[in-house]
Design a protein around this motif. Structure first.
Motif, PDB file in Angstrom:
ATOM      1  N   VAL A 191     -34.414  49.475 -58.744  1.00 42.87           N
ATOM      2  CA  VAL A 191     -34.782  48.533 -59.813  1.00 42.87           C
ATOM      3  C   VAL A 191     -33.958  48.809 -61.060  1.00 42.87           C
ATOM      4  CG1 VAL A 191     -36.653  47.812 -61.352  1.00 42.87           C
ATOM      5  CG2 VAL A 191     -37.116  48.185 -58.927  1.00 42.87           C
ATOM      6  N   LEU A 192     -33.825  50.058 -61.422  1.00 43.77           N
ATOM      7  CA  LEU A 192     -33.018  50.423 -62.594  1.00 43.77           C
ATOM      8  C   LEU A 192     -31.568  49.985 -62.430  1.00 43.77           C
ATOM      9  CD1 LEU A 192     -34.069  54.042 -63.661  1.00 43.77           C
ATOM     10  CD2 LEU A 192     -34.103  51.988 -65.076  1.00 43.77           C
ATOM     11  N   LYS A 193     -31.020  50.232 -61.255  1.00 46.65           N
ATOM     12  CA  LYS A 193     -29.616  49.884 -61.005  1.00 46.65           C
ATOM     13  C   LYS A 193     -29.383  48.386 -61.121  1.00 46.65           C
ATOM     14  CE  LYS A 193     -27.959  48.947 -57.198  1.00 46.65           C
ATOM     15  NZ  LYS A 193     -27.532  47.720 -56.462  1.00 46.65           N
ATOM     16  N   ASP A 194     -30.288  47.592 -60.568  1.00 48.79           N
ATOM     17  CA  ASP A 194     -30.141  46.132 -60.633  1.00 48.79           C
ATOM     18  C   ASP A 194     -30.252  45.628 -62.071  1.00 48.79           C
ATOM     19  OD1 ASP A 194     -29.671  45.787 -57.955  1.00 48.79           O
ATOM     20  OD2 ASP A 194     -31.756  45.401 -57.440  1.00 48.79           O
ATOM     21  N   VAL A 210     -35.484  52.166 -68.773  1.00 48.39           N
ATOM     22  CA  VAL A 210     -36.751  52.782 -68.371  1.00 48.39           C
ATOM     23  C   VAL A 210     -37.859  52.422 -69.348  1.00 48.39           C
ATOM     24  CG1 VAL A 210     -37.949  54.991 -68.090  1.00 48.39           C
ATOM     25  CG2 VAL A 210     -35.665  54.697 -67.127  1.00 48.39           C
ATOM     26  N   SER A 211     -37.531  52.493 -70.639  1.00 49.15           N
ATOM     27  CA  SER A 211     -38.531  52.192 -71.671  1.00 49.15           C
ATOM     28  C   SER A 211     -39.012  50.742 -71.591  1.00 49.15           C
ATOM     29  CB  SER A 211     -37.944  52.476 -73.053  1.00 49.15           C
ATOM     30  OG  SER A 211     -38.852  52.113 -74.072  1.00 49.15           O
ATOM     31  N   ARG A 212     -38.080  49.809 -71.442  1.00 46.52           N
ATOM     32  CA  ARG A 212     -38.447  48.392 -71.418  1.00 46.52           C
ATOM     33  C   ARG A 212     -39.198  48.012 -70.144  1.00 46.52           C
ATOM     34  NH1 ARG A 212     -33.423  44.954 -74.125  1.00 46.52           N
ATOM     35  NH2 ARG A 212     -33.585  45.879 -76.211  1.00 46.52           N
ATOM     36  N   ILE A 213     -38.758  48.536 -69.021  1.00 46.78           N
ATOM     37  CA  ILE A 213     -39.441  48.227 -67.764  1.00 46.78           C
ATOM     38  C   ILE A 213     -40.877  48.738 -67.813  1.00 46.78           C
ATOM     39  CG2 ILE A 213     -39.493  48.697 -65.282  1.00 46.78           C
ATOM     40  CD1 ILE A 213     -36.428  48.845 -65.367  1.00 46.78           C
ATOM     41  N   TYR A 214     -41.068  49.939 -68.304  1.00 45.47           N
ATOM     42  CA  TYR A 214     -42.416  50.504 -68.392  1.00 45.47           C
ATOM     43  C   TYR A 214     -43.269  49.733 -69.389  1.00 45.47           C
ATOM     44  CZ  TYR A 214     -46.182  53.861 -69.044  1.00 45.47           C
ATOM     45  OH  TYR A 214     -47.416  54.455 -69.110  1.00 45.47           O
ATOM     46  N   LYS A 215     -42.660  49.343 -70.507  1.00 47.12           N
ATOM     47  CA  LYS A 215     -43.396  48.588 -71.529  1.00 47.12           C
ATOM     48  C   LYS A 215     -43.830  47.225 -71.001  1.00 47.12           C
ATOM     49  CE  LYS A 215     -42.972  46.896 -76.295  1.00 47.12           C
ATOM     50  NZ  LYS A 215     -42.057  46.787 -77.465  1.00 47.12           N
ATOM     51  N   GLY A 220     -46.075  50.077 -62.224  1.00 49.26           N
ATOM     52  CA  GLY A 220     -45.932  49.113 -61.138  1.00 49.26           C
ATOM     53  C   GLY A 220     -44.647  48.319 -61.210  1.00 49.26           C
ATOM     54  N   ALA A 221     -44.100  48.173 -62.431  1.00 49.74           N
ATOM     55  CA  ALA A 221     -42.860  47.412 -62.589  1.00 49.74           C
ATOM     56  C   ALA A 221     -41.687  48.091 -61.901  1.00 49.74           C
ATOM     57  CB  ALA A 221     -42.549  47.219 -64.073  1.00 49.74           C
ATOM     58  N   PHE A 222     -41.752  49.406 -61.740  1.00 43.25           N
ATOM     59  CA  PHE A 222     -40.669  50.118 -61.059  1.00 43.25           C
ATOM     60  C   PHE A 222     -40.690  49.873 -59.550  1.00 43.25           C
ATOM     61  CE2 PHE A 222     -41.060  52.501 -65.010  1.00 43.25           C
ATOM     62  CZ  PHE A 222     -39.728  52.646 -65.376  1.00 43.25           C
TER      63      PHE A 222
END
Length: 355
Positions: A191-194, A210-215, A220-222
């Motif tokens: 997910v991070l790579k994409d 990482v910060s934005r995806i978690y926020k 679950g977003a990961f």
């Protein structure tokens, strides 16, 4: 007066701090007797770790990690172009995509997201190859034991059902297990790579991503898109490993070889990657559509809906949009990975046999 037998001789022991007089017999005692002092025995705490590091499983695990890292370092630009074309960003041609990336981001743009890609591929390939080899050996051993003994039977009325593992391919099962286990463990890195590859402006660094995806969605977003990823990886991984093992055996029989050379591994690995990638490519397109849709706020509800959306917008050929770029990346990547993996396995396992 003391008798001669009662007379004793003394020796003098002294140093700068004083003088001590001892019977002379004690002066020779250390020459004829030795005092064994008790020795403390400490457990060798490093030995269990040394034994683990010398196992076959660790050698295969490390071989997969090294092969993945070396392959990605070479082929990162092709991964970037492949991702852009599969999700439909920018030019529809390979050359045009290269030109666009270099124009807007410079040469370093071809390695966009490569840091997290390396962080992703090292554990992914290590877990994948390690799982494949372990499950393949376990399944082969189980088949041999069942062939030597009576297979389990279940009686339903007058019908006897006999269960046998002889029809199951250990290679296919091991390939499926390798893909599923590595995906479950390493999906957050995918997910991070994409995100870093598709939207470098919104996600300029790993920390920001990482910060934005978690926020936005918490932990679950990961794991967004995990279900379609598993659906896509299952046929790919099964076919990929099955084709490599079968092609390797057929190649050796056809050319009467005991083992493959490095060039042979490169060719057989490339063919296995090409075949597996072609078969499972529509599922990869649907998976990427789901991930991009999540970013744009118009995500299809499931993989079937994503496939239907692609067909509706671009026809059946839309399911293979970016297939050329994918093959350009997958075929050499598979060949190089297998070549490096087999080479590292030979080196590391040979060293462990010598220890």
């Amino acid at each position: 007066m003391e008798s001669e037998s009662q007379k004793k001789s003394y020796c003098v022991l002294g140093d700068v701090y004083g003088v001590v007089m001892l019977p002379k017999e004690l002066d020779h005692l250390d020459k004829h007797h030795s005092f064994d002092l008790p020795r403390l025995q400490f457990p060798d705490l490093a030995k269990p770790f040394q034994d683990i590091l010398r196992t076959r499983e660790v050698g295969e695990f490390l071989s997969g990690a090294l092969a993945g890292a070396m392959t990605k370092a070479v082929l990162a630009p092709l991964e970037t172009i492949r991702t852009r074309m599969v999700v439909g960003i920018g030019s529809k041609s390979i050359a045009g995509s290269f030109a666009e990336v270099i124009e807007h981001q410079g040469l370093q743009g071809l390695w966009a997201g490569n840091t997290v890609n390396m962080l992703r591929i090292v554990p992914t390939q290590a877990i994948e190859f390690g799982t494949f080899e372990y499950v393949k050996r376990a399944m082969t051993s189980a088949q041999e034991r069942w062939n030597q003994t009576d297979c389990p039977m279940v009686q339903i009325g007058h019908v006897n059902l006999k269960f046998s593992l002889s029809w199951i391919s250990p290679i296919a099962v091991a390939g499926a297990a390798a893909g599923v286990v590595s995906t479950l463990v390493c999906h957050p890195l995918e997910v991070l790579k994409d995100r870093l590859t598709i939207s470098p402006e919104a996600y300029p660094s790993i920390a920001v991503a990482v910060s934005r995806i978690y926020k936005d969605g918490g932990l679950g977003a990961f794991y967004a898109g995990l279900a379609p990823t598993l659906i896509g990886i299952l046929p790919y991984s099964t076919c990929y490993y099955f084709m490599y093992e079968k092609l390797k055996k057929s190649y050796c029989l056809a050319f009467k070889k005991k083992s493959l050379s490095r060039a042979d591994m490169l060719l057989v690995g490339a063919l296995s990657g090409f075949t597996a990638g072609t078969i499972s490519f529509p599922l990869e397109v649907a998976r990427k559509r789901l991930m991009v849709g999540a970013l744009e706020g118009k995500c299809p509800p499931n993989m079937a809906a994503a496939l239907a959306e692609v067909i509706r917008e671009r026809g059946l050929l839309g399911l293979y949009r970016g297939w050329g770029a994918s093959c350009l990346k997958v075929a050499p990547s598979s060949g190089i990975t297998w070549m490096f993996y087999e080479a590292w396995k030979d080196i590391l396992l040979l060293e462990r046999r010598r220890l």
